[in-house]
Each structure stands twice: as structure tokens, then as C-alpha cells.
Design a protein around this motif. Structure first.
Motif: not given
Length: 809
Positions: A2-4, A231-240
Motif C-alpha cells: 500500500x502506498x500514496x 516530521x509531518x511529511x514522514x508521518x503522513x507518508x507512513x499513514x497513507x
């Protein structure tokens, strides 16, 4: 996987829609299973900054906030979160916003104070499964910016269902390579720089399991700030991508796993004793894993240990004893290549399945470890700081996988695919797939890249050509084949005929697993010659069946436990044994078996209830044997079987005449072909069966041969019937008596039927009466009463002589 989509498009960005991208991937063999938005719409949710913070006049746990949302006037919001702070930025749901769960934001009064909005947590925005408080944004977040713009939420998560051979696509970089090849583009990879050491510290690494771990890369990083936030960008990529944030260090190793496909692990250096040893576990060693589960290791499991104890289950999960925590100051970072054969099945044997094991089982690029180490180091230094030491790269070249040189023929592609593709187009496809291509007169010499474990032969390359050329471009051509009439031997009974016979007699066909529970099989057949599976699906499917009874009895128990009053099942299939003299050689025997229990006929008013017994199932077996037209060659001989009731079991044998080139010199060969009887009461009790179960099992090879019927002229002369009642000892069975009668008068005896068995008044104790109907006939003359009397007299004399039988008065 799964990925963004946005993450993928940072690597390769073809000018196509999401839907077209999904169709491309699916048609290339990377099936898109789901496409989902990364967050809800979140209209009227903006970045807000708390500029005033006061206690609520009427409630101790509430606070009154004045929030700047980028408009001329501040808004009043009453908040109960414990982590709300002055001058901090948070997501603000304005009046009119609708949050996930259909939560509508309206103006309201809380304890008498007006509130015109809501400060939100990540959970309330649908961006996390759980949250401890408000979603704190960076202090430089632009006030008034819509949250969907700030987080770039106009994105989707794409989930792929990959086949086991495509482990190279278990990363964003791997999928990007495929998309670039499909769209004739170049990949724009992330920039990985070589990090110069800032200290000389290294950790001693010993690789004892050289074959299982042919490459192990490690690096120490001193003085990190493990409490730093990702950082938020890293957290978001993991979440997505389906992963939640677990702390900066772990987030970075997970990020590299998703980005490059290389699983990594970070150890707390201070918790390691002396150094690292990559070795095989000893039987009974214990390790507590990161999830808190304590497991006992089996001998041969690959572990990462220090000089005292195992610290990680290699390629699966790290240990709790050396885990990174908020107090960690020094890291040891690991990036390794493990042989897929030594990881496959290991996680499952301990009841585990992790992202790391999922990748290592399928194969990780053996050339990726140093690059992943540099990428992780770069991210760690940017986020948690620290001083990196030199990289230690332990390689065993003789055990690292080598890509074979494969010959690909142009003509072979045309033959297999059924279409002609231009040579230049094929070369272009192969080069786009990063193959090393050498042109030859008949085709090409190809070496696959190190990350393509699945390319082993010419057919694999033809599949790659078909994928990128497009399966939809392969024409549909009706196959042509010559149909030949196959000779059908009358000497062979088809399996279908036997199955139809049993169906006509009320049976239902069952299909059970060839893998069985060794405990149940041990009760029925014992463990002798049983074959254990090296990598079983589960503990109760860890042995190959040596008898069809194991599956049929289990199926009968399953049905009886679900209120079925009776069961009649049969199965045909292979049974498996190890050779008695050579365990390396395996024997496969086609068998036919049945299991019955219940009443003879369903409950009704016209016929009294009667439970099925030994003779009912014997009649079923005899009907099968009768298909061979040589029923007289088969015999049932009372004999004990550990799985069967001692008093209701018999082996089934067949007699075969052996000619020795002399009409007067023949002999018989007796072959044991099966068993019949009632299930042993002890086994019935162990399996909690509520009814007596009767079983049979036959070798298929012994019952599918048939004697061709021969024409016999209809007799001109009449037959004579005589009834004969004889008394024999109770232990003598009817089969022995019948064979004695047939052998005494073989020429004129045309039919023999047992029609009565009696024990009781008028018969001595220990004796029984058997009544037979004899049909006598001669093809050349009419039999007289005297002829019949002589024949009956001879029969009685022989019965008395061999079996001690007497004529009943």
C-alpha cells in the motif's frame, strides 16, 4: 503493498489519471485491489493559532480559546483537551464543517459560553486510529490555510495484491520502475548521498551463518535524540501506506522499507553485549520480541545475537531486550540480506507475519543494503541528529545470488505468444526493465537485474515481453488440435463406473486433504512409514495421509456433530508412504475407501429401524468387486487390524491363477488388497463419535481389472434345485462352507445361495445351522435324481471331512 499515489508520482509522474494508472498496473500483473482517499473531504477545516487562552468561568476542565483562523476577527472556541497551549497551531473545524462520522460543527454554548468551532485531534480528522489530544501542527504552519491543502490531502492510497514472485514491487521504488517501464519514462529516484563518518566507532560483527546471511551491513550512530518527533511529511507518508508513527527512529526504518524495499532494524547499542553474532539458534533458546511475546526458538532458526543471547529473530522481528526507547543515545543500524529459503515459513511457525518477513521470504535485492544504510543514516541525521561511524559491510560472495545468463530466441517468442513483435521493440522492452541485453543472431543473451529473483529461464523473459507489450494486444486464436480416438479396453473398469455404483447405493463422494492431523492418523494407522511435512500449513495438517480413513472418519465426525443422523461417504485418492527400506523413496498408492454409519433406510412407517452393520458394508464392497465379473476370486478373511473392532474386521484378498505353460501345473497367487470392518471402540471414544462407524479400503489397481465375459450357450436341459441345511461349529464362516461346496462339485453346480442362518433351540451349543440353495445343471444331458443324490452325498461327505459338518435333522 500500500502506498500514496503522490509519493509514487514523486518518483515517476506519467500524464495519466489515477484510474488509467490502476489499469496499467493491473494489466501488467500488479493487481490494484483498492483505491481509497487518504482522508475525508474536510471542508471548512483550517489551520488555526491559539492567541489567547483562559480558564472557563463555569468549568474547571474546560478552557476558553481565542483562535486566529486567518480572518479579521478571532473566533471563540471552548476546548477540553489537556494539551491545548498558547501560541500553538491546531486544525480548526469551523462552523458548517462536517467531520468523519457525520459530525456537524455548529455554534453552541458550553456551560454558558459561546463556542464557534472545534479544535481537532488527528482521530477526529480521520487521520489516525487513536489520539491522546489535539493534533499539534508546526509553529510555522500558515494560519487560515485549509487543512486539505496544508497536508496535500488530494491524494489516494493504492493497494496492490502482488503475487509471491514479485517481491521487487514491495516498495515505492519497485512500483516506480514498473510504471516508468510501462510509460517509457525515466525514474527520478530519491537522492542518496554518501555520509562521511563523524566518529570511528564500530561494533564487532561475526557472521557464523554465512550461507543464511551472505551480506550484513551495520553502522553505529552516536548521540541521537530518540525523543525527537518525526516530521509531518514522514508521518503522513507512513499513514497513507498503512503504518502508524512509532517514534522517529522506527519511523525512519519503516520509511526506508517502504521506499526502497529494504527491511532494517535499529538496536540500542548500550544494550548489546560486546558485539553482533549472526548465527543459528540453539534448541530451546528464548527471546522476547518487540510485541512482548516470548517464544522458544527451534534449532536452525536464524538469529541476530550479541555475545550473551539472541537479540532479534533475523528477518522477522527485533527483540525487546535491545529495543530503541526514549532513553536511547547510541544506535546500531542493521541492513542485511538473508537467504529467502531460511526465512520462508519461519515467521508462520511462530505465529508471526511482519512486513520484514513478507519481503525477506520473497527475496530482497542483495545489492541494496549499503544504499539503504546511507538513506536511513541521512534521514536519521536530519531528524534525530547524531554522529555516524563507518559502515561495516560483511559479504560472502560465494553465497550471494547470481543472475543467470539466459538465451532468448525471437522465434520462440512468436511461437509462445502467437504473434510477431519487432526485434527492436523487444530490445526496448527488455532495456526498460533494466535487463542487460546482448544481441545475437537468433535473439538475445539476457542477464536480469539483481532485484528480479523471478527471472530464471526463457519463458520468464517471454512473460515480461508479453506484459509490457500488452496482454490485450495478444490476439485470441482458436486452438487447433488433432483428435484421436483412444482405445477403450473392456478389461478395464473406469473409476467413473465405480463412483456411479457407490452413488447408486446411497453414498456421497468426499474430497479430503492429503495433509492430515498426525494425532488422528496415529490412532488409525500408527506412525510407521508416515511422511512428515517440512513446512506444514498448520500443526493439524503436518503429515501425509497413509490411509483415506483419516479424512473420512474426520468428515463423518464433523457431520454427526451437526445433527446428521447417518453418513455414507466414499473417497478415491492417493495415499503416501515412505519406503520401508529407503526413507528417501516415496510410494503413492491410489485407493478407494468408504465410511458409513446410521440406519439402513431413513426413518419411515413402512420399515422398522435397523442400524447399518458389518454385512451391509460388506454387501457394498461385494457389489464393487462384482464389477470385475470374477467375484469368486475375492475372499474376506477374518483378521485383526489396530484400527478396527477385533471381532468385526477382515482383510480382503484376491486369488490369481498363475499358468506355468502346463495345463496341469498351475498355482495361485494371493494378494492382500484391502480391509473392511467396524472402527475400533477405543478410537470411537477418542474421536467422540456418537455412532458405530464401518469402514472399507481397497487398492484401486486391484479392482479395476475385469474379466471379459464369454458367451455360453443356453442349456437345453433343465436344472434341479436342492436345499441343504448343515450344522457346523459356530466359528466356521459361511465363506469356508461355500468354497468347500463349490470345490467338491464344480462342473454341475451352477449357483449357490445361503438363505438361512440359525442358532438356538434344536441346535447344540457352539454350533449353528446354515441353509443353502443349490442349483445343479448339466449342459450335455438331463440330470437324474440319482445323479443329484450322488453329488449331494459327495458334498456332505467333503463338508464333514473338512469342516466337521453334519446334515441337520
Amino acid at each position: 503493498m500500500k502506498f500514496s499515489e503522490k509519493w509514487l508520482r514523486a518518483w515517476v509522474n506519467p500524464d495519466i489519471t489515477t484510474q488509467v494508472l490502476a489499469e496499467q498496473l493491473t494489466m501488467a500483473g500488479l493487481e490494484v485491489e483498492a483505491i481509497a482517499p487518504v482522508a475525508a473531504a474536510l471542508n471548512k477545516v483550517v489551520v488555526g493559532k491559539v492567541t489567547m487562552l483562559e480558564s472557563h468561568p463555569n468549568a474547571d476542565k474546560l478552557k476558553l480559546c481565542r483562535v486566529d483562523i486567518g480572518k479579521p476577527q478571532l473566533v471563540n472556541i471552548v476546548c477540553g483537551a489537556s494539551n491545548v497551549e498558547l501560541n500553538e497551531c491546531y486544525p480548526v473545524a469551523c462552523v458548517g464543517a462536517v467531520l468523519p462520522g457525520n459530525l456537524k460543527i455548529k455554534k453552541s454554548k458550553l456551560r454558558g459560553v459561546e463556542s464557534a468551532g472545534m479544535l481537532c485531534s488527528a482521530k477526529e480528522l480521520g487521520m489516525a486510529q487513536q489520539a491522546d489530544g489535539l493534533f499539534t501542527l508546526p509553529g510555522d504552519a500558515p494560519v487560515g490555510t485549509p487543512i486539505k491543502d496544508y497536508f496535500k490531502l488530494d491524494d489516494v492510497s493504492i493497494e496492490l495484491g502482488l503475487t509471491p514472485n514479485r517481491g521487487d514491487c514491495l516498495s515505492v521504488s519497485g512500483v516506480a520502475r514498473e510504471v516508468a517501464a510501462l510509460n517509457k519514462m525515466e525514474v527520478t529516484p530519491c537522492k542518496v548521498v554518501t555520509i562521511s563518518p563523524k566518529c570511528d566507532d564500530t561494533l564487532m560483527i561475526d557472521v557464523d551463518a554465512r550461507k543464511e546471511c551472505p551480506r550484513y551491513v551495520g553502522r553505529i550512530i552516536r548521540n541521537v535524540n530518540a525523543q525527537a518527533s518525526s516530521p509531518l511529511w514522514l508521518q503522513e507518508r507512513l499513514r497513507r501506506s498503512g503504518l502508524r508513527s512509532l517514534g522517529a527512529v522506527i519511523d525512519i526504518t519503516n520509511y526506508v522499507l517502504l521506499e526502497l524495499g529494504q527491511p532494517m532494524h535499529a538496536f540500542d547499542t548500550d544494550k548489546l553485549h560486546k558485539g553482533i553474532k549472526v548465527r543459528l539458534a540453539k534448541q530451546g533458546e528464548v527471546i522476547t520480541l518487540l510485541d512482548g511475546q516470548e517464544i522458544k526458538l527451534n534449532a536452525g532458526a536464524l538469529v541476530i545475537a550479541d555475545h550473551q543471547q539472541p537479540q532479534a529473530l533475523a528477518g522477522i522481528m527485533g527483540g525487546l531486550g535491545s529495543a530503541v526507547s526514549d532513553d536511547t543515545r547510541h544506535l546500531f543500524l542493521e541492513s542485511a540480506y538473508f537467504d529467502p529459503a531460511c526465512i520462508a515459513g519461519r515467521a508462520r511457525s511462530y505465529g508471526l507475519h511482519t512486513d520484514s518477513s513478507h519481503r525477506f521470504e520473497r527475496g530482497v535485492d542483495p545489492a541494496l543494503q549499503s544504499k539503504a544504510m546511507e538513506r536511513a543514516t541521512q534521514l536519521l541525521l536530519d531528524i534525530v541528529g547524531g554522529e555516524p561511524g563507518p559502515i561495516v559491510d560483511m559479504q560472502q560472495q560465494e553465497y550471494l545470488p547470481q543472475r543467470p545468463l539466459i538465451t532468448l530466441r525471437h522465434q520462440r517468442i512468436q511461437t509462445v505468444l502467437g504473434l510477431t513483435i519487432d526485434r527492436n521493440a523487444i530490445s526496448d522492452i527488455l532495456k526498460r526493465l533494466r535487463m542487460d541485453v546482448i544481441d545475437t543472431k537468433s535473439g538475445w543473451e539476457i542477464t536480469a537485474p539483481s532485484f528480479r529473483f523471478d527471472i530464471e529461464c526463457e519463458e520468464d523473459l517471454i512473460e515480461e515481453v508479453a506484459r509490457l507489450h500488452g496482454y490485450d494486444k495478444i490476439p485470441s486464436i482458436q486452438p487447433a488440435s488433432a483428435i484421436a480416438m483412444v482405445e477403450q479396453s473392456e478389461r478395464k473398469i473406469s473409476l467413473q463406473r465405480i463412483q456411479d455404483l457407490l452413488l447408486d447405493r446411497g453414498y456421497q463422494e468426499a474430497i479430503t486433504y492429503s495433509f492430515v492431523d498426525p494425532n488422528v492418523q496415529g490412532l488409525i494407522k500408527g506412525q510407521k512409514n508416515a511422511i512428515r511435512l517440512a513446512n506444514p500449513i498448520s500443526a493439524d495438517m503436518s503429515e501425509m495421509r497413509t490411509s483415506l480413513w483419516t479424512g473420512l472418519i474426520t468428515a463423518a465426525a464433523y457431520n454427526l456433530n451437526r445433527q446428521q443422523s447417518g453418513v455414507k461417504l466414499f473417497e478415491t485418492g492417493l495415499c503416501f508412504y515412505s519406503c520401508a527400506t529407503d526413507n528417501e523413496n516415496l510410494i503413492q498408492e491410489p485407493m478407494l475407501a468408504g465410511a458409513v454409519c446410521g440406519t439402513v433406510v431413513p426413518v419411515q412407517w413402512g420399515v422398522p429401524d435397523r442400524e447399518l452393520d458389518f454385512f451391509d458394508i460388506k454387501a457394498d464392497v461385494e457389489s464393487i468387486l462384482a464389477l470385475s465379473t470374477k467375484i469368486d476370486n475375492f475372499s474376506f478373511i477374518a483378521e485383526k487390524n489396530p484400527a478396527l473392532h477385533p471381532g468385526q474386521s477382515a482383510k480382503i484378498v484376491v486369488k490369481t491363477q498363475l499358468n506355468q505353460n502346463d495345463a496341469d501345473n498351475t498355482s495361485e497367487e494371493i494378494e492382500h488388497i484391502g480391509w473392511i470392518g467396524a472402527l475400533h471402540p477405543t478410537i470411537e471414544h477418542e474421536l467422540d463419535l456418537s455412532q458405530r462407524v464401518y469402514l472399507f479400503e481397497l487398492k484401486l489397481s486391484a479392482i479395476t481389472a475385469r474379466r471379459i465375459p464369454q458367451f455360453v450357450e443356453i442349456p437345453k436341459y433343465p436344472s434341479i434345485k436342492r436345499d441343504l441345511a448343515i450344522v457346523v461349529d459356530e466359528h466356521i464362516n459361511a465363506q469356508e462352507v461355500g468354497e468347500c461346496i463349490k470345490n467338491t462339485s464344480p462342473t454341475i453346480l451352477k449357483n449357490l445361495k445361503l438363505f438361512d442362518v440359525y442358532m438356538g433351540k434344536g441346535i447344540d451349543s457352539g454350533r449353528k445351522s446354515l441353509a443353502y440353495s443349490l442349483t445343479l445343471q448339466d449342459h450335455e444331458r438331463t440330470l437324474t435324481d440319482q445323479d443329484v443324490d450322488v453329488a449331494v452325498g459327495e458334498i456332505l461327505s467333503e463338508l464333514n471331512k473338512k469342516l466337521g459338518a453334519t446334515l441337520r435333522n
